[in-house]
Scaffold this motif. Structure first.
Motif, PDB file in Angstrom:
ATOM      1  N   LEU A   1      -7.757  -2.389   3.850  1.00 25.70           N
ATOM      2  CA  LEU A   1      -6.941  -2.076   2.685  1.00 25.70           C
ATOM      3  C   LEU A   1      -7.440  -0.803   1.996  1.00 25.70           C
ATOM      4  O   LEU A   1      -6.640   0.019   1.534  1.00 25.70           O
TER       5      LEU A   1
ATOM      6  N   ILE B   1       0.851  -1.183   0.000  1.00 26.95           N
ATOM      7  CA  ILE B   1       0.000   0.000   0.000  1.00 26.95           C
ATOM      8  C   ILE B   1       0.885   1.230   0.000  1.00 26.95           C
ATOM      9  O   ILE B   1       1.646   1.458   0.953  1.00 26.95           O
ATOM     10  N   LYS B   2       0.813   2.014  -1.072  1.00 23.34           N
ATOM     11  CA  LYS B   2       1.597   3.252  -1.145  1.00 23.34           C
ATOM     12  C   LYS B   2       3.065   2.999  -0.822  1.00 23.34           C
ATOM     13  O   LYS B   2       3.675   3.679   0.008  1.00 23.34           O
TER      14      LYS B   2
ATOM     15  N   ARG C   1      -1.726   4.063   7.881  1.00 22.43           N
ATOM     16  CA  ARG C   1      -0.518   3.362   7.417  1.00 22.43           C
ATOM     17  C   ARG C   1       0.589   3.444   8.459  1.00 22.43           C
ATOM     18  O   ARG C   1       1.314   2.463   8.702  1.00 22.43           O
TER      19      ARG C   1
ATOM     20  N   SER D   1      -2.893   8.327   5.794  1.00 23.74           N
ATOM     21  CA  SER D   1      -1.484   8.127   6.135  1.00 23.74           C
ATOM     22  C   SER D   1      -1.325   7.748   7.609  1.00 23.74           C
ATOM     23  O   SER D   1      -0.425   6.984   7.962  1.00 23.74           O
TER      24      SER D   1
ATOM     25  N   GLN E   1      -6.149  -6.895  -6.021  1.00 23.20           N
ATOM     26  CA  GLN E   1      -5.542  -7.717  -4.981  1.00 23.20           C
ATOM     27  C   GLN E   1      -5.381  -9.163  -5.446  1.00 23.20           C
ATOM     28  O   GLN E   1      -4.415  -9.838  -5.087  1.00 23.20           O
TER      29      GLN E   1
ATOM     30  N   ASN F   1      -5.210   2.894   1.947  1.00 28.29           N
ATOM     31  CA  ASN F   1      -4.918   3.696   0.764  1.00 28.29           C
ATOM     32  C   ASN F   1      -5.236   5.170   0.969  1.00 28.29           C
ATOM     33  O   ASN F   1      -4.648   6.036   0.334  1.00 28.29           O
ATOM     34  N   ARG F   2      -6.162   5.457   1.883  1.00 34.79           N
ATOM     35  CA  ARG F   2      -6.651   6.831   2.047  1.00 34.79           C
ATOM     36  C   ARG F   2      -5.971   7.597   3.174  1.00 34.79           C
ATOM     37  O   ARG F   2      -5.793   8.807   3.074  1.00 34.79           O
TER      38      ARG F   2
ATOM     39  N   ILE G   1     -11.550  -2.930  -5.147  1.00 32.16           N
ATOM     40  CA  ILE G   1     -10.112  -3.185  -5.038  1.00 32.16           C
ATOM     41  C   ILE G   1      -9.780  -4.672  -5.147  1.00 32.16           C
ATOM     42  O   ILE G   1      -8.611  -5.040  -5.287  1.00 32.16           O
TER      43      ILE G   1
END
Length: 253
Positions: free
Chosen positions: A44, A5-6, A54, A51, A240, A48-49, A236
């Motif tokens: 997931l 992810i990112k 994450r 930070s 995946q 993605n949205r 998504i």
């Protein structure tokens, strides 16, 4: 099983129930804290949205598969893992804590639900001691000063294991922060699990879970809230699946 992810890699690093109980017991006995997250398609999407989400996942010690699509993709990738929903992990982890004379804490939900869950679990798990129950106010910020005070209360209670029931991403962010503020406590993010025990939320019936239809039951029960969430998850899913197949191809070389 890994997800990217990112440019950040997230691994399901606890593949089985036996491994989860063994690793949690080891940490509890050593009074060494941890943070446990349960990854699913909704996570997931949120990863993605946000930070902050994450960043929180980067600090999780243990990650398990919460959701049949994660399990199915792990098989596609030839890296099979077992299904370990957060709500199902509460009883096994509570038994590990009781067996090792480690008290637990509850954070999240409402005062009424936490009290009902406490009564239920202390009856269900012989020897379990619930050291404290803390329900944050509406609008609770897991990065704010109230969160720090709450984490210090958990540490002061003497609890070695804390079940965090705030929903994603708040529970994972709070748990990651707890690793710094209460380093001897293990934090397990378990979603609505305590509410199920309290009876304040109704879980999908056994048949829906057995046939991997819990998502459909939840969507039909609350279409306004859940339809858009599951649509984003479905969107998504093809990417995946391709990722899982590429992992399998890479591992077979």
């Amino acid at each position: 099983m890994q997800f990217t992810i990112k440019s950040q890699t997230i691994s399901v690093n606890v593949p089985t129930w036996d491994a989860l109980e063994a690793r949690v017991q080891e940490r509890l006995l050593d009074r060494e804290g941890f943070s446990l997250a349960t990854i699913n398609l909704d996570h997931l999407v949120k990863l993605n949205r946000y930070s902050e989400f994450r960043d929180a996942y980067a600090l999780q010690d243990f990650v398990v598969a919460d959701g049949n699509p994660i399990v199915w993709m792990s098989r596609l990738a030839n890296q099979p893992v077992q299904l370990i929903p957060g709500s199902d992990a509460i009883l096994p982890l509570a038994r590990v804590a009781a067996r090792n004379q480690v008290s637990v804490a509850f954070v999240g939900s409402t005062d009424e639900s936490l009290l009902a869950a406490k009564i239920f679990l202390e009856r269900r798990v012989p020897g379990l001691q619930v050291a404290t129950c803390l329900s944050p106010p509406m609008g609770f910020d897991p990065l704010g000063p109230a969160a720090e005070r709450m984490l210090r209360q958990v540490a002061a209670s003497g609890a070695g294991l804390c079940f965090v029931a705030l929903g994603a991403p708040k529970q994972e962010i709070l748990s990651a922060r707890g690793r710094l503020i209460a380093p001897s406590v293990g934090f397990a993010s378990i979603g609505a699990g305590l509410d199920f025990f309290a009876g304040s939320q109704k879980r999908a019936p056994e048949w829906a879970r057995r046939y991997a239809l819990e998502w459909l039951w939840r969507m039909l029960s609350n279409p306004r809230r859940m339809t858009w969430r599951y649509l984003k998850c479905f969107l998504i899913l093809p990417g995946q699946v391709v990722h899982a197949l590429s992992l399998r191809s890479h591992n077979e070389r």
